[in-house]
Design an enzyme around this catalytic site. Structure first.
Site, PDB file in Angstrom:
ATOM      1  CD  GLU A 458      -2.968  -1.273   2.170  1.00 47.34           C
ATOM      2  OE1 GLU A 458      -4.143  -1.557   1.919  1.00 47.34           O
ATOM      3  OE2 GLU A 458      -2.544  -1.104   3.331  1.00 47.34           O
ATOM      4  CD  GLU A 525      -4.006  -6.587   3.017  1.00 47.20           C
ATOM      5  OE1 GLU A 525      -5.056  -5.983   3.322  1.00 47.20           O
ATOM      6  OE2 GLU A 525      -2.873  -6.110   3.174  1.00 47.20           O
TER       7      GLU A 525
END
Length: 1008
Positions: A458, A525
């Protein structure tokens, strides 16, 4: 020339390592072959863990500036334990934030600025004498993990500086040592340039939180080795190439012995020296291959000789032969398509934060293996070296992720806004970012469990991260590279060898896979497992067999990040963000685990274990089909057990041998005598594979996979009694009386108010329609309280608009019709039919209305006295389950207590439900009470110490009131718990309850 340390380094993006030893492999070494073969503790290392003198300062202006000087006395300081976080040892404050930077709202900063008024400083001092084994030798110090930047002095002399919290920092102490006692001083800063690169979703700590040790080296030392066990395209011929870097005196020769897992010599060889570069090359015929299913490890003993011909160093290096590659756009291990059945895993302990122990890691690795989890992503930083050793040994695939996350620099409140994203395309940030990549690769490169390098998490995208990927591929072409962030900017698509997305819905994944994709897909994820969640996971695992390019995913995440704290009365509880006065904070968002922080299994693990099975068992009444989806394992290592149940009672049990080759299937017939199948009723056949022998991670008899088949013989009708009843039609109450019971209904209350068996009153609070369940974290995530909150109000109050009384020959029926203020069109009718034995048949019917939001549940709820807290179930279980999380539940009988229904979610919420309920008895310790049974379709039931509203209004378990009742909730349907996106509703509409649909359900209450 001496280097003068400077506080300016903390904000200088160009200074992140001063006098640091170059990164190197994490191998061990010994001075004799016998020690190496024994794998004894290294005599050439000396731990400095334990008590250190310590003082804490809120910012650099308040720190003891000259504490490192020899004549500065620290005797009056406090103590701190190393390894450990400063904030968990009585100093400072833990803070939990997810995406925003921890100083947001306190300061307006842009990288590489850091707060000056609040940058906690830990000043550490350790006194030591050089161990005898290290005298007259070079001495180094290794800090395995320090957050986030630190300076080191020895005996008043500056030694070095380092950033990067999660890879080792090592320094040469030799020039600064003195005879006798030495003073080691370390100054640790919580905030530095590196803090901008460490914006992970975790608690913000600081301090020396991993091991610290001294080490020395022999006169000739292998300072680094890179072992590359490779296979040819047939996977039958292996080559082992090892590049060595030496320090110290010249070596005369280096030999190598490769032994197998039994210690038998397989191959010997001698290293070549070409222009000072030493390398070993061995050819191995038919090597045993390493995989998570069969983690076969050889051991290579590298032996270094000095010019006099004496052996001076032995390096034992574990070796795993495996080949990981892309073949026709699909990832393959040893020639077979791999599916990652993974989890993201933070290092965490509720008392020690990220300073976890060997015992923690052993518990974790065994838990993964016992629940069919074959892969881990080290979210979002390199872990302790021991973790990779365990993954090598036990068999777990690893995505090794470098310590990089800059989430708050490009995503604010969910919106993508990368105007000041770092590292982006900023060349000044490339050296510090690349240093983190190099430190990870150089340390971890020899672990066979690591299949994929990850460029971090991220951090958006850009040239810097693309160059990290290029570095990985250049220095280690035997592994692939992962990075999810290119999803946000396709200009940098070449960064990742695989398409990796977070929390995409199954339909979105299928859209990608059906659009002629260039890369295989993994969900780095998915299944945001916060609180009561993990619903709909089967929608993802179904893709594994449907699409070859779908290669699995990694659940977010493995363990809750909650910390122990004491309430105002001194009672310990598990706390989350904000409980320590930390602001800003993201509160309970740190509790996403399928394992609770205290390392107890959550009920979500039941579903994970089933859906991650490599062996799928599909029984019927006569036999079972065994589908072996493993890559390399024959089922011969397991025993196939099968059991026949009738109405929950075991009738027959047996076992057989079932050999099924990998990637194939076979059918096996049961030998169940016909005499066990004659009686009418519900039958269940359960088959399971259990370990034949003990393994590292479980004992013989442990169940690794199961399947079940449920069928009915004869009719399912419930025989209801006939007999005389006495009815008292009072002005306010209607009483139905039998030989030793009374059932009473109130016209004023508009419901059943008494269920009295032999003088024992069972109703503490009368039954009422219920439309609300205590909000789960996922409910909160998609604002169900906002969208569906009117159902909360509807559950609190209703108006009885009609009462019907029907007297029949052998029963009496009293029906109540309710209206609700939220909408004039909805209606619930609840009918109670009383029989001569005191049993009560309850039928609740809902008439829907349009233009209303979804219902959390449709149920009937009432209270019985708290003494009735013993439960005996025939239902899907044994663990809690829901409509979208029941694949891993078995139809079985089991017992528990009402208190067990409150699952260990850190924030109180809906929990303890069971689907497929045929019957459940609620009794006191004398076995007296009531039984609730299904009539037509199985029910959903929840027996809890608390109402939905009590749970709703508590932020922590210790805020719940004292237990006074057992709350009985019987539902025809409850909404699924969801978990398919970052805070998500149930995956599909089938797990929602539409307000415009008509519904009804029935159940029977009987005395026990």
């Amino acid at each position: 020339m001496k280097t003068t340390p400077s506080l300016a380094w903390l904000t200088d993006v160009n200074v992140f390592a001063v006098n640091r030893v170059p990164a190197h492999s994490d191998h061990v070494y010994y001075e004799t072959l016998a020690e190496a073969q024994e794998a004894a503790p290294m005599k050439l290392r000396h731990e400095l863990n334990g008590n250190w003198k310590f003082t804490y300062s809120i910012n650099p202006d308040h720190r003891p500036v000259n504490f490192f000087e020899q004549d500065y006395h620290c005797a009056g300081w406090g103590d701190i334990t190393v390894p450990g976080h400063i904030q968990l040892q009585g100093y400072g404050q833990p803070q939990y934030v997810n995406t925003m930077y921890p100083w947001d709202g306190h300061h307006e900063l842009r990288p590489p600025e850091i707060p000056t008024d609040h940058n906690p400083v830990g000043s550490y001092v350790k006194y030591f004498n050089v161990p005898a084994a290290m005298e007259n030798r070079p001495v180094y110090i290794s800090f395995q993990g320090v957050e986030s930047a630190f300076y080191v002095w020895l005996n008043g002399e500056f030694v070095g500086y380092s950033e990067d919290s999660f890879t080792p920092a090592e320094f040469d102490l030799t020039p600064y040592l003195v005879d006798g006692e030495n003073k080691l001083a370390v100054e640790v800063y919580q905030r530095s340039t590196g803090s901008w690169l460490e914006d992970q979703d975790f608690w913000r700590f600081s301090g020396i939180f991993r091991d610290v040790y001294l080490y020395t080296v022999p006169e000739i030392h292998v300072s680094d080795l890179h072992a590359r066990p490779e296979l040819d395209s047939t996977f039958t011929k292996g080559t082992l190439s090892v590049d060595l870097k030496l320090q110290g005196n010249p070596a005369s020769k280096i030999t190598a012995e490769l032994v197998d897992a039994n210690g038998t010599l397989v191959k010997t060889g001698e290293a070549e020296n070409v222009d000072g570069k030493w390398s070993i090359n061995l050819a191995i015929e038919q090597p045993a291959l390493w995989s998570a299913e069969s983690p076969y490890l050889y051991k290579l003993f590298i032996q270094v000789y000095n010019q006099a011909g004496s052996l001076v160093e032995v390096v034992p290096q574990k070796i795993g032969f495996r080949r990981f590659e892309l073949v026709n756009k699909v990832m393959h291990l040893n020639g077979e398509r791999i599916v990652f059945k993974g989890v993201n895993r933070h290092e965490f302990n509720p008392r020690h934060g990220r300073a976890i122990t060997k015992e923690d890691m052993l518990w974790d690795i065994k838990t993964l293996k016992r629940h069919n989890i074959n892969a881990v992503r080290t979210s979002h930083y390199p872990n302790q070296s021991l973790w990779y050793e365990l993954c090598d040994e036990y068999g777990v695939y690893v995505i090794d992720e470098m310590n990089l996350e800059t989430h708050g620099s490009w995503q604010k409140m969910g919106a993508v806004e990368p105007s000041w994203n770092i590292p982006g395309n900023k060349p000044e940030w490339e050296p510090i970012v690349m240093d983190r990549a190099i430190s990870m690769v150089e340390r971890d490169k020899n672990h066979p469990s690591i299949l994929i390098w990850s460029c971090g998490n991220e951090s958006y995208a850009g040239e810097v991260i693309l160059n990290v990927s290029k570095y990985f591929k250049k220095v280690d072409p035997g592994r692939l590279v992962h990075y999810e962030g290119v999803f946000h900017n396709r200009d940098y698509n070449d960064t990742s060898d695989m398409e990796s997305r977070m929390y995409a819905k199954p339909a979105d994944i299928e859209k990608y896979l059906n659009d002629n994709p260039e890369k295989p897909y993994i969900s780095c994820e998915y299944m945001h497992a916060m609180g009561n969640s993990l619903g709909g996971m089967y929608k993802y695992t179904e893709l594994e067999t449907k699409y070859p390019m779908y290669q699995g995913g990694f659940i977010w995440d493995y363990i809750d990040q909650s910390l122990y704290k004491k309430d105002r009365y001194g009672n310990e509880y598990l706390a989350y963000g904000g409980d320590f006065g930390d602001r800003p904070t993201d509160y309970g968002f740190c509790t996403n685990g399928i394992v609770y922080a205290n390392r107890e299994l959550s009920p979500k693990m039941q579903e994970v274990k089933f859906l991650y099975q490599d062996f799928k068992l599909v029984p019927d009444g006569k036999g079972v089909m065994v589908k072996n989806e493993s890559l390399f394992s024959n089922t011969r290592d397991y025993e196939l057990e099968y059991v026949l149940f009738h109405e929950g009672k075991e009738l027959y049990r047996s076992s057989l041998l079932a050999e099924v080759e990998p990637q194939s299937e076979g059918r096996f017939e049961f030998d169940i005598p016909e005499e066990f199948k004659a009686e009418a009723g519900e039958y269940c056949v359960q088959s399971s594979l259990v370990l034949k022998e003990n393994t590292l991670w479980a004992e013989a008899g442990f169940e690794i996979a199961f399947g079940q088949y449920v069928y009915q013989v004869g009719t399912k009708e419930v025989a209801l009694p006939s007999g005389e009843l006495r009815v008292a039609l009072g002005d306010v109450n209607i009483g139905v009386h039998g030989r030793d019971f009374t059932v009473m209904f109130s016209k004023g209350a508009g419901t059943l108010v008494s269920l009295n068996y032999a003088g024992k009153e069972m109703i503490s609070l009368p039954p009422a329609p219920l439309f609300w369940r205590a909000t789960t974290d996922n409910d909160r995530g998609f604002s169900q309280g906002f969208h569906s909150g009117l159902w909360y109000a509807a559950s609190l109050a209703r108006k009885c608009v009609n009462i019907e009384v029907s007297e029949n020959s052998n029963n009496i029926c009293i029906a109540f019709t309710y209206k609700f203020s939220i909408n004039p069109d909805i209606e619930v009718k609840t009918a109670y039919t009383v029989y001569s034995d005191g049993s009560v048949r309850v039928k609740s019917a809902y008439k829907g209305a349009e233009n209303l939001p979804q219902l959390p549940t449709f149920a009937v709820s009432f209270k019985v006295p708290a003494d009735y807290d013993q439960l005996d179930w025939y239902a899907m279980g044994p663990d809690e389950n829901y409509s979208d999380r029941a694949m891993g539940a078995k139809l079985t009988t089991f017992k528990n207590q009402v208190s067990d229904s409150l699952s260990g979610y850190v924030m109180p919420q809906e929990s303890g439900n069971r689907t497929g309920v045929r019957r459940v008895s609620v009794t006191n310790r004398n076995g007296q009470g009531i039984r609730i049974s299904s009539i037509a379709e199985p029910l959903e039931c929840n027996l809890s110490p608390y109402t939905a509203f009590e749970l709703e209004n508590a932020q922590h378990v210790h805020e719940l009131p004292p237990v006074h009742y057992t709350v009985v909730t019987v539902a025809g349907k409850q909404m699924g718990v969801g978990g398919d996106d970052s805070w998500g509703a149930p995956v599909h509409d089938e797990h929602l309850i539409k307000a415009d649909q008509d519904m009804e359900f029935e159940f029977l209450i009987q005395r026990v």
